[in-house]
Design a protein around this motif. Structure first.
Motif, short mmCIF file in Angstrom:
data_model
loop_
_atom_site.label_atom_id
_atom_site.label_comp_id
_atom_site.label_asym_id
_atom_site.label_seq_id
_atom_site.Cartn_x
_atom_site.Cartn_y
_atom_site.Cartn_z
N TYR A 1 -1.96 3.59 -5.81
CA TYR A 1 -2.79 3.99 -6.01
C TYR A 1 -3.21 5.22 -5.08
O TYR A 1 -4.45 5.83 -4.70
CB TYR A 1 -4.39 3.40 -5.86
CG TYR A 1 -3.85 2.12 -7.22
CD1 TYR A 1 -4.70 2.63 -8.41
CD2 TYR A 1 -3.34 0.42 -6.83
CE1 TYR A 1 -4.97 1.63 -9.66
CE2 TYR A 1 -4.03 -0.16 -8.00
CZ TYR A 1 -4.38 0.41 -9.42
OH TYR A 1 -3.88 -0.08 -10.61
N LEU A 2 -1.91 4.98 -3.86
CA LEU A 2 -1.84 6.77 -3.50
C LEU A 2 -1.51 7.89 -4.30
O LEU A 2 -1.23 8.11 -5.11
CB LEU A 2 -1.63 6.81 -2.73
CG LEU A 2 -1.33 4.94 -1.09
CD1 LEU A 2 -0.51 5.04 0.34
CD2 LEU A 2 -3.01 5.73 -0.18
N GLN A 3 -2.13 9.10 -3.86
CA GLN A 3 -2.15 9.67 -5.03
C GLN A 3 -0.92 10.57 -4.48
O GLN A 3 -0.18 11.06 -5.35
CB GLN A 3 -3.29 11.72 -3.88
CG GLN A 3 -4.49 11.39 -4.59
CD GLN A 3 -5.43 12.15 -4.31
OE1 GLN A 3 -5.04 13.03 -3.56
NE2 GLN A 3 -6.63 12.68 -4.85
N THR A 4 -0.26 10.23 -3.88
CA THR A 4 1.37 10.89 -3.65
C THR A 4 2.50 9.17 -3.89
O THR A 4 3.48 9.62 -3.96
CB THR A 4 1.72 10.52 -1.66
OG1 THR A 4 1.27 9.83 -0.89
CG2 THR A 4 0.94 12.15 -0.99
N SER A 5 2.27 8.68 -4.81
CA SER A 5 2.79 7.19 -4.91
C SER A 5 3.50 7.83 -6.45
O SER A 5 2.43 7.76 -7.85
CB SER A 5 1.81 6.06 -5.54
OG SER A 5 2.25 5.83 -6.66
#
Length: 348
Positions: free
Chosen positions: A316-320
């Motif tokens: 759920y991290l934007q960089t995932s």
């Protein structure tokens, strides 16, 4: 199929030129134009000495490999291969002579403006463009809401209503009377160089007409239009399976109790890949490739959603990468022919 040398070249390009760009493509709407041109410059899109079917087998592998790293870039490549499909199938020999080699060797990039026409031929939409016959060609008016892989010096295909028929043209993004407005407000795929296209008395000379009778031309080329889409989903699915396997030891192996395991997705993936190989080797048919495309859509969705569960909070991290693939899969769901478009065609 690709040679060992081609596989090595592609692997090197992915590692050295594409992987460093993925974050910028996804997060900053960066358009990977230089990488797309590199594929042609390294001979990975050449049809020299190959039939259309043989070229498709080799190029589908390129789309799959690219999409496993970044499906936005894979989608841009599909747009380019759609343009190549039009040029390879046209009866306009002068047009083919002019554009085929530059599109294959990395001098030019192409795109497809056929989202609306494909829906028109499935009785889902009205055709957006109109064509008037004039001396030496046609004048086009109307608008296309979204065409991807566009830019200065790029070319794309489009279909317009003429008086008693429909014509298909090959259009320069630099044509007089054509205005482009960039669209970057999507959930994902913002690095795809997508533009709304407005045609105001755009003159298309006869030498840029792919087909005077688009109604006859479209059934001839559209199986390959869809063929190059299948490896988009296959590449994303392969990356999702690899991600799930990497997460197997998380939280003392708790992922083992989840209902969807990587081997479940892999089994379905193997079936899709075999069905796709059968189409390519035995001859691509319209219904056959639509069925493979439909299976790929639902498989890709299940794969990325399972990967999100296996990754847990890190997804759920934007960089995932898992989150990016989830967004890519939802785009794939709505790429023409969309899931409902596929269901409609296969139900008839």
């Amino acid at each position: 199929m690709q040679t060992v040398h081609q596989e090595e070249v592609l692997s090197s390009l992915l590692q050295e030129e594409l992987k460093p760009l993925v974050r910028a493509v996804d997060e900053k709407a960066y358009y990977p134009e230089s990488f797309l041109l590199s594929l042609g410059r390294h001979g990975l899109l050449s049809s020299k000495g190959k039939t259309i079917a043989e070229a498709a087998q080799s190029e589908a592998e390129v789309v799959r490999a690219v999409s496993s790293v970044c499906m936005t870039t894979g989608f841009n490549l599909w747009c380019h291969l759609a343009a190549l499909t039009y040029v390879r199938h046209t009866d306009n020999e002068a047009l083919r002579e002019r554009f085929l080699e530059p599109l294959e060797n990395g001098e030019l990039l192409g795109a497809t403006g056929l989202s609306n026409p494909m829906k028109f031929y499935a009785d889902l939409e009205k055709l957006h463009l109109r064509a008037e016959r004039v001396k030496g060609g046609y004048v086009l008016n109307g608008a296309l809401p979204a065409v991807s892989n566009l830019g200065e010096g790029h070319w794309f295909g489009a279909i317009a209503h003429a008086e008693n028929t429909r014509v298909m043209a090959f259009i320069s993004c630099d044509a007089k009377g054509l205005s482009l407005k960039e669209k970057v407000s999507y959930l994902g795929l913002n690095g795809s160089a997508t533009y709304a296209c407005k045609f105001e008395h755009v003159f298309i000379p006869d030498e840029q007409i792919l087909a005077e009778d688009a109604d006859t031309f479209v059934p001839k080329m559209r199986p390959y239009f869809v063929t190059y889409q299948v490896p988009l989903g296959v590449g994303v699915t392969e990356a999702a399976v690899a991600s799930m396997k990497k997460c197997s030891s998380k939280q003392n192996g708790a992922n083992a109790v989840l209902p969807v395991q990587p081997e479940h997705i892999q089994e379905r993936l193997d079936h899709v890949k075999q069905s796709f190989r059968d189409q390519l080797e035995q001859g691509v048919t319209w219904k056959g490739i639509l069925e493979v495309r439909r299976s790929t859509v639902y498989l890709t969705l299940d794969a990325v959603q399972a990967a999100m569960m296996h990754a847990g909070g890190s997804a759920y991290l934007q960089t995932s990468a898992d989150g990016r693939r989830l967004r890519e899969a939802y785009f794939f769901l709505n790429l023409t022919p969309t899931a409902r478009h596929l269901e409609r065609m296969l139900a008839n």
